[in-house]
Motif scaffolding. Structure first.
Motif, PDB file in Angstrom:
ATOM      1  N   ALA A 174       0.845  -1.075   0.083  1.00 34.49           N
ATOM      2  CA  ALA A 174      -0.013   0.197  -0.075  1.00 34.49           C
ATOM      3  C   ALA A 174       0.873   1.364   0.031  1.00 34.49           C
ATOM      4  CB  ALA A 174      -0.865  -0.098   1.180  1.00 34.49           C
ATOM      5  N   THR A 175       0.466   2.378  -0.750  1.00 30.76           N
ATOM      6  CA  THR A 175       1.080   3.626  -0.756  1.00 30.76           C
ATOM      7  C   THR A 175       0.925   4.322   0.570  1.00 30.76           C
ATOM      8  OG1 THR A 175       1.541   5.534  -1.936  1.00 30.76           O
ATOM      9  CG2 THR A 175      -0.757   5.059  -1.528  1.00 30.76           C
ATOM     10  N   LEU A 176       1.957   5.319   1.063  1.00 26.18           N
ATOM     11  CA  LEU A 176       1.499   5.994   2.195  1.00 26.18           C
ATOM     12  C   LEU A 176       1.654   7.358   1.777  1.00 26.18           C
ATOM     13  CD1 LEU A 176       1.592   6.013   5.087  1.00 26.18           C
ATOM     14  CD2 LEU A 176       4.133   6.069   4.992  1.00 26.18           C
ATOM     15  N   ASP A 177       0.458   8.331   2.192  1.00 28.95           N
ATOM     16  CA  ASP A 177       0.423   9.710   1.610  1.00 28.95           C
ATOM     17  C   ASP A 177      -0.589  10.097   2.765  1.00 28.95           C
ATOM     18  OD1 ASP A 177       0.644  12.104   0.529  1.00 28.95           O
ATOM     19  OD2 ASP A 177      -0.183  11.517  -1.240  1.00 28.95           O
TER      20      ASP A 177
ATOM     21  N   TYR B  86       1.791   8.646  14.457  1.00 33.32           N
ATOM     22  CA  TYR B  86       2.888   7.915  13.968  1.00 33.32           C
ATOM     23  C   TYR B  86       2.490   6.323  13.720  1.00 33.32           C
ATOM     24  CZ  TYR B  86       5.813  12.225  13.455  1.00 33.32           C
ATOM     25  OH  TYR B  86       6.479  13.136  13.184  1.00 33.32           O
ATOM     26  N   GLY B  87       1.563   5.905  14.422  1.00 25.45           N
ATOM     27  CA  GLY B  87       1.216   4.572  14.489  1.00 25.45           C
ATOM     28  C   GLY B  87       1.253   4.067  13.118  1.00 25.45           C
ATOM     29  N   PRO B  88       0.346   4.554  12.219  1.00 22.91           N
ATOM     30  CA  PRO B  88       0.287   3.873  10.851  1.00 22.91           C
ATOM     31  C   PRO B  88       1.520   4.159   9.979  1.00 22.91           C
ATOM     32  CG  PRO B  88      -1.600   5.267  11.490  1.00 22.91           C
ATOM     33  CD  PRO B  88      -0.691   5.634  12.490  1.00 22.91           C
ATOM     34  N   VAL B  89       2.451   5.185  10.315  1.00 20.97           N
ATOM     35  CA  VAL B  89       3.716   5.253   9.480  1.00 20.97           C
ATOM     36  C   VAL B  89       4.601   4.317   9.942  1.00 20.97           C
ATOM     37  CG1 VAL B  89       5.568   6.650   9.427  1.00 20.97           C
ATOM     38  CG2 VAL B  89       3.246   7.796   9.429  1.00 20.97           C
TER      39      VAL B  89
END
Length: 125
Positions: free
Chosen positions: A2-5, A39-42
């Motif tokens: 999955a992308t991260l943005d 920051y958890g999802p990062v």
């Protein structure tokens, strides 16, 4: 993968991954109400990305960090350190404000926490 943005807000940095260059950018100020929630999802994304044995370069240009964001970025560097120890190619470029001596010393403190390539550079306006 999955992308991260994640969009930048007044209290959170933009976090985006450029799949073409394999660079994860973190840019802006970081003082969210709940840094661990932000920051958890990062951290989860980085953990999953490195689990697939990908290279990752991190480009950080954060002009302000509160103490809980500092802890989260240390957790992020720990993930990169683990990846490095397992043979992943990881690196960091930490950009600092020349007019703010504290921003350079903070970058140096982070640099001392890791063994992978970590460079410090003044950001350009």
């Amino acid at each position: 993968m999955a992308t991260l943005d994640i969009a930048k807000t007044t209290s959170t940095p933009r976090v985006c991954f450029d799949a073409a260059t394999k660079i994860l950018h973190i840019d802006g100020e970081s003082y969210p109400e709940n840094s661990f929630e932000f920051y958890g999802p990062v951290l989860a994304w980085i953990r999953a990305y490195l689990a697939e044995r990908h290279a990752l370069d991190l480009d950080i240009n954060v002009s302000y960090l509160n103490s809980s964001s500092t802890k989260c970025l240390l957790d992020l560097l720990d993930l990169l350190e683990e990846g490095h120890e397992q043979g992943d190619r990881v690196s960091v470029v930490w950009r600092y404000d020349r007019d703010n001596p504290r921003s350079h010393s903070l970058a140096t403190e982070f640099q001392e926490e890791v063994t992978f390539p970590f460079s410090i550079a003044a950001y350009e306006d």
